[in-house]
Scaffold this active site. Structure first.
Site, short mmCIF file in Angstrom:
data_model
loop_
_atom_site.label_atom_id
_atom_site.label_comp_id
_atom_site.label_asym_id
_atom_site.label_seq_id
_atom_site.Cartn_x
_atom_site.Cartn_y
_atom_site.Cartn_z
N SER A 1 0.84 -1.19 0.00
CA SER A 1 0.00 0.00 0.00
C SER A 1 0.88 1.25 0.00
O SER A 1 1.76 1.38 -0.87
CB SER A 1 -0.95 -0.06 1.20
N HIS B 1 -7.56 -5.38 -0.38
CA HIS B 1 -6.36 -4.55 -0.47
C HIS B 1 -5.16 -5.20 0.21
O HIS B 1 -4.08 -4.64 0.20
CB HIS B 1 -6.68 -3.20 0.19
N ASP C 1 -9.94 -4.33 -5.78
CA ASP C 1 -9.37 -3.64 -4.62
C ASP C 1 -9.98 -2.24 -4.59
O ASP C 1 -9.72 -1.42 -5.47
CB ASP C 1 -7.84 -3.59 -4.79
#
Lengths: 267, 267
Positions: free
Chosen positions: A95, A245, A217
């Site tokens: 991320s 995610h 996602d």
């Protein structure tokens, strides 16, 4: 040892190849990698850490100004690598950490030899000719809710971010991770995460890069993965047949496999 | 990172107390501690390593002369501590490593703040007024067998050393560990282990020391535990209600508990 303690560094596994550094995203810590670590550590030396302010890091070392910019997080990465005298590591960032890796590689090119970007997004907010997935108001609302009621926001948002509603334990794990973070620190990390725009940094990446996205996602949709892939010269894009995610928790075998294939290709 | 790689160093866990360094004995490696690590790492920073020549260490760094003396192994300990800038660690040494810890504490007093000696013996051979448990011929025969047929010796001896015949998987684990060691290296380590006489080093120990023995241990019998305890000023003796020479595998909860109680008492 100061930096190693500050960032709660864990070292394990062994192998002749490059050292693999695993970096967590917002509201998480190194435990996020628990399901992929065994497969990686069997063949590679693996380094895990918590950004200052997260997990088992030294909260006293937290500094609002430093951690209001992704460069501050990148500094953590560089300092951990320097302390261990690591060179040419494969930096696996989840991320927001995917972008932290880009900044670390730029700041200390001798330290970072390759990047794996897991569910990356260089910019969450839509812009002219760019679809990040969120309107500017969406993000402002998200941050306002997070700031007024962090625990409530965590309980509501973590399962959405995780996806996989058929496996509620996954959402609970992420909720617990979010809730374990100090709200004042989380607030700063969230602003930095959701308001940064690192699109222009992508084209300066010169190391072999794997962009690892999930098929579905809500935080980093397919368009964003395609954008990152297109922006980083010579990068490779792998789309996992998984949703949510956090594929390192929801699809750990496939995630480890994709990382290992990339690692093997570097040798 | 050179020393960390050479000795296959693992770092995990976190806590405010002293760092706990776990050191394996002859024919073993850090995996020997696998059942006690979780309980220790929950509250303390834990460092594991393999002596050069063992486990995942860098075999190319092995040197017959250096590792023909316990001081060579102690040098590994000191170098790992120095590389990580560790001070005042609690050094937990199993079997021959208990004596390595004594030597490391003498060589680098700033590095070692306390010792836990698990099933220690300063001298395996009986002597006037000292009962090590073995006659000089016993040890010569043991070494001769080991040198002529290392795998056969391992398969026969490991289960005896482990004790606990009712749990044959324990003996098998130790056999596998022995057999995974390079026979030429094992030969040197065995001679160093079984022929060293470190009795005179004990009285020079100045740090808090826990002597952890098993109630029944063919390698380090009760008389030896009592001798070590009596020789080290102010040391504490704990006798585990367990059999065999490897309580960290055969009685991991009791072993972890004893180490944790000692650690807590240091704070």
């Amino acid at each position: 040892m100061d930096v190693l303690r500050r960032n709660n560094v864990t070292i394990l596994g062994s192998g002749d190849g490059p050292v693999v550094v695993l970096a967590h995203g917002f509201g998480c810590d190194q435990k996020m990698w628990r399901l992929v670590v065994p497969a990686l550590a069997e063949r590679y030396r693996v380094v895990l850490f918590d950004y200052v302010g997260c997990g088992g890091s030294d909260l006293a070392a937290w500094d609002e100004q430093r951690y209001s910019s992704l460069h501050g997080y990148a500094q953590d990465v560089v300092e951990v690598c320097r302390e261990l005298d690591l060179r040419g590591v494969v930096f696996v960032g989840h991320s927001v950490s995917a972008m932290v890796g880009v900044l670390a590689a730029e700041a200390a090119p001798e330290r970072i030899g390759a990047l794996v970007m897991v569910a990356p997004s260089p910019c969450y907010v839509d812009d002219e000719g760019y679809r990040g997935g969120f309107g500017a108001e969406d993000i402002e609302e998200l941050l306002a809710t997070l700031e007024s009621n962090y625990l409530g926001w965590s309980a509501a948002m973590a399962p959405v971010i995780m996806g996989n509603p058929d496996r509620p334990e996954l959402g609970r794990e992420l909720t617990n991770s979010f809730c374990a973070t100090d709200p004042d620190i989380a607030r700063v990390f969230a602003r930095t995460t959701f308001l940064s725009d690192s699109r222009e940094d992508l084209e300066r990446v010169t190391v072999p890069t794997l962009v690892l996205e999930c098929a579905q996602d809500v935080i980093a949709p397919r368009e964003v993965g395609a954008y990152v892939h297109a922006a980083i010269p010579g990068s490779r894009l792998v789309t996992l047949d998984s949703t949510g995610h956090c594929p390192q928790l929801s699809a750990p075998e496939a995630t480890a496999q994709a990382v290992l294939s990339f690692l093997d290709g570097l040798r």
